[in-house]
Design a protein around this motif. Structure first.
Motif, short mmCIF file in Angstrom:
data_model
loop_
_atom_site.label_atom_id
_atom_site.label_comp_id
_atom_site.label_asym_id
_atom_site.label_seq_id
_atom_site.Cartn_x
_atom_site.Cartn_y
_atom_site.Cartn_z
N GLY A 173 0.77 -1.23 0.00
CA GLY A 173 0.00 0.00 0.00
C GLY A 173 0.81 1.28 0.00
O GLY A 173 0.25 2.37 0.19
N PHE A 174 2.14 1.18 -0.22
CA PHE A 174 2.95 2.40 -0.30
C PHE A 174 2.47 3.24 -1.48
O PHE A 174 2.18 2.73 -2.55
CB PHE A 174 4.42 2.05 -0.56
N SER A 175 2.42 4.55 -1.29
CA SER A 175 2.14 5.44 -2.41
C SER A 175 3.34 5.41 -3.36
O SER A 175 4.49 5.40 -2.93
CB SER A 175 1.92 6.87 -1.92
N MET A 176 3.06 5.42 -4.64
CA MET A 176 4.13 5.41 -5.63
C MET A 176 4.58 6.82 -6.02
O MET A 176 5.49 6.99 -6.82
CB MET A 176 3.68 4.65 -6.89
N ASP A 177 3.96 7.84 -5.44
CA ASP A 177 4.35 9.22 -5.72
C ASP A 177 5.74 9.53 -5.15
O ASP A 177 6.03 9.19 -4.00
CB ASP A 177 3.36 10.21 -5.12
N VAL A 178 6.54 10.18 -5.95
CA VAL A 178 7.85 10.67 -5.51
C VAL A 178 7.90 12.17 -5.73
O VAL A 178 7.61 12.65 -6.84
CB VAL A 178 9.00 9.99 -6.29
N ASN A 179 8.22 12.90 -4.68
CA ASN A 179 8.43 14.33 -4.79
C ASN A 179 9.92 14.57 -5.05
O ASN A 179 10.76 14.20 -4.22
CB ASN A 179 8.00 15.05 -3.51
N LEU A 180 10.22 15.15 -6.18
CA LEU A 180 11.59 15.40 -6.59
C LEU A 180 11.91 16.88 -6.41
O LEU A 180 11.11 17.74 -6.78
CB LEU A 180 11.77 15.01 -8.06
N ARG A 181 13.07 17.16 -5.86
CA ARG A 181 13.51 18.55 -5.68
C ARG A 181 14.97 18.63 -6.12
O ARG A 181 15.77 17.77 -5.73
CB ARG A 181 13.38 18.94 -4.21
N ILE A 182 15.29 19.60 -6.92
CA ILE A 182 16.65 19.71 -7.45
C ILE A 182 17.21 21.10 -7.18
O ILE A 182 16.62 22.10 -7.58
CB ILE A 182 16.69 19.45 -8.98
N GLN A 183 18.33 21.13 -6.48
CA GLN A 183 19.10 22.37 -6.36
C GLN A 183 20.25 22.25 -7.35
O GLN A 183 20.92 21.22 -7.42
CB GLN A 183 19.62 22.58 -4.95
N MET A 184 20.45 23.26 -8.16
CA MET A 184 21.45 23.18 -9.23
C MET A 184 22.19 24.50 -9.36
O MET A 184 21.61 25.57 -9.26
CB MET A 184 20.77 22.84 -10.56
N GLU A 185 23.52 24.39 -9.55
CA GLU A 185 24.32 25.53 -9.93
C GLU A 185 25.21 25.11 -11.09
O GLU A 185 25.66 23.96 -11.15
CB GLU A 185 25.16 26.06 -8.76
N ALA A 186 25.45 26.03 -12.01
CA ALA A 186 26.27 25.73 -13.19
C ALA A 186 27.07 26.97 -13.55
O ALA A 186 26.55 28.09 -13.46
CB ALA A 186 25.40 25.29 -14.36
N VAL A 187 28.31 26.77 -13.97
CA VAL A 187 29.20 27.89 -14.24
C VAL A 187 29.83 27.73 -15.62
O VAL A 187 30.06 26.61 -16.08
CB VAL A 187 30.29 27.99 -13.14
N VAL A 188 30.04 28.86 -16.29
CA VAL A 188 30.73 28.82 -17.57
C VAL A 188 32.13 28.26 -17.35
O VAL A 188 32.84 28.72 -16.44
CB VAL A 188 30.81 30.24 -18.19
N PRO A 189 32.54 27.24 -18.11
CA PRO A 189 33.86 26.63 -17.85
C PRO A 189 34.99 27.60 -18.16
O PRO A 189 34.85 28.51 -18.99
CB PRO A 189 33.88 25.43 -18.81
N GLU A 190 36.08 27.37 -17.48
CA GLU A 190 37.27 28.20 -17.69
C GLU A 190 37.82 27.92 -19.07
O GLU A 190 37.88 26.76 -19.51
CB GLU A 190 38.33 27.88 -16.64
N LYS A 191 38.20 28.96 -19.76
CA LYS A 191 38.77 28.79 -21.11
C LYS A 191 40.12 28.12 -21.02
O LYS A 191 40.92 28.41 -20.12
CB LYS A 191 38.91 30.14 -21.80
N ALA A 192 40.36 27.20 -21.95
CA ALA A 192 41.65 26.53 -21.99
C ALA A 192 42.73 27.54 -22.34
O ALA A 192 42.52 28.43 -23.16
CB ALA A 192 41.63 25.40 -23.03
N PRO A 193 43.90 27.44 -21.71
CA PRO A 193 44.97 28.39 -22.02
C PRO A 193 45.44 28.25 -23.46
O PRO A 193 45.46 27.15 -24.01
CB PRO A 193 46.09 28.00 -21.04
#
Length: 195
Positions: A173-193
């Motif tokens: 009888g477990f509910s099959m609902d899953v509450n998903l929460r996402i914290q995300m950060e993304a940064v422009v990559p450093e340019k190759a020398p």
């Protein structure tokens, strides 16, 4: 006349460069998909994944973009070793057979330059289904240390885990609902020398 033409060409080139899509590397130290699942209708198990990678692509001028995220299933963390071991076993995630989950989607419904939804697909336990994320917060700033563009978001969704073949507890009888929460950060990559 030549000067006006040259100025117009340069302005157009600058506008095109500004409008170009920009790729951001997802920061694994600041990105943790977490979830909440029913336990017999009396409490909730909460966990997160500790290893995530991927790319955010954003075109601020055109109000478009995409995400491509990879999640290491074996990095699941409930804060309890016994539960972690059960979660990666064949009875649940089966990380030996399905070591990775992925989410790929398109940023949508921009408001004041920020997306409010992601329309995409989640692949989990070898099954791919549509899952739409609601973006509760999205913001880009110059990274205070790296001096490169940094974007962050908080997103959420609800999905049925049995649609991905994860049916543990369903017979009880477990509910099959899953509450998903996402914290995300993304940064422009450093340019190759330059060589």
């Amino acid at each position: 006349m030549k000067r006006i033409l040259l100025t117009t060409v340069l302005a157009s080139a600058c506008a095109a460069a500004y409008a170009a899509p920009v790729s951001y590397d997802i920061d694994p130290m600041h990105t943790y998909p977490s979830f909440e699942a029913d336990h017999m209708g009396i409490s909730f198990w909460r966990g997160k994944f500790n290893k995530t990678s991927g790319v955010l692509v954003l075109d601020k001028e055109a109000s478009t973009g995409s995400v491509d995220v990879k999640i290491d299933i074996a990095s699941v963390d409930f804060g309890l070793d016994a539960m972690n071991e059960h979660a990666v076993s064949p009875e649940f995630f089966d990380s030996a057979k399905y070591p990775q989950a992925t989410y790929k989607g398109k940023l949508a419904d921009f408001v004041d330059g920020a997306p409010t939804r992601v329309v995409g697909e989640l692949t989990l336990h070898g099954i791919t289904r549509p899952v739409e994320l609601k973006i509760n917060r999205f913001k880009c700033i110059p990274h205070p240390m790296f001096k490169r563009d940094l974007c962050g978001a908080d997103a959420s969704a609800v999905f049925k885990r049995d649609e991905f073949g994860l049916t543990a507890g369903k017979d009880y009888g477990f509910s099959m609902d899953v509450n998903l929460r996402i914290q995300m950060e993304a940064v422009v990559p450093e340019k190759a020398p330059k060589p």
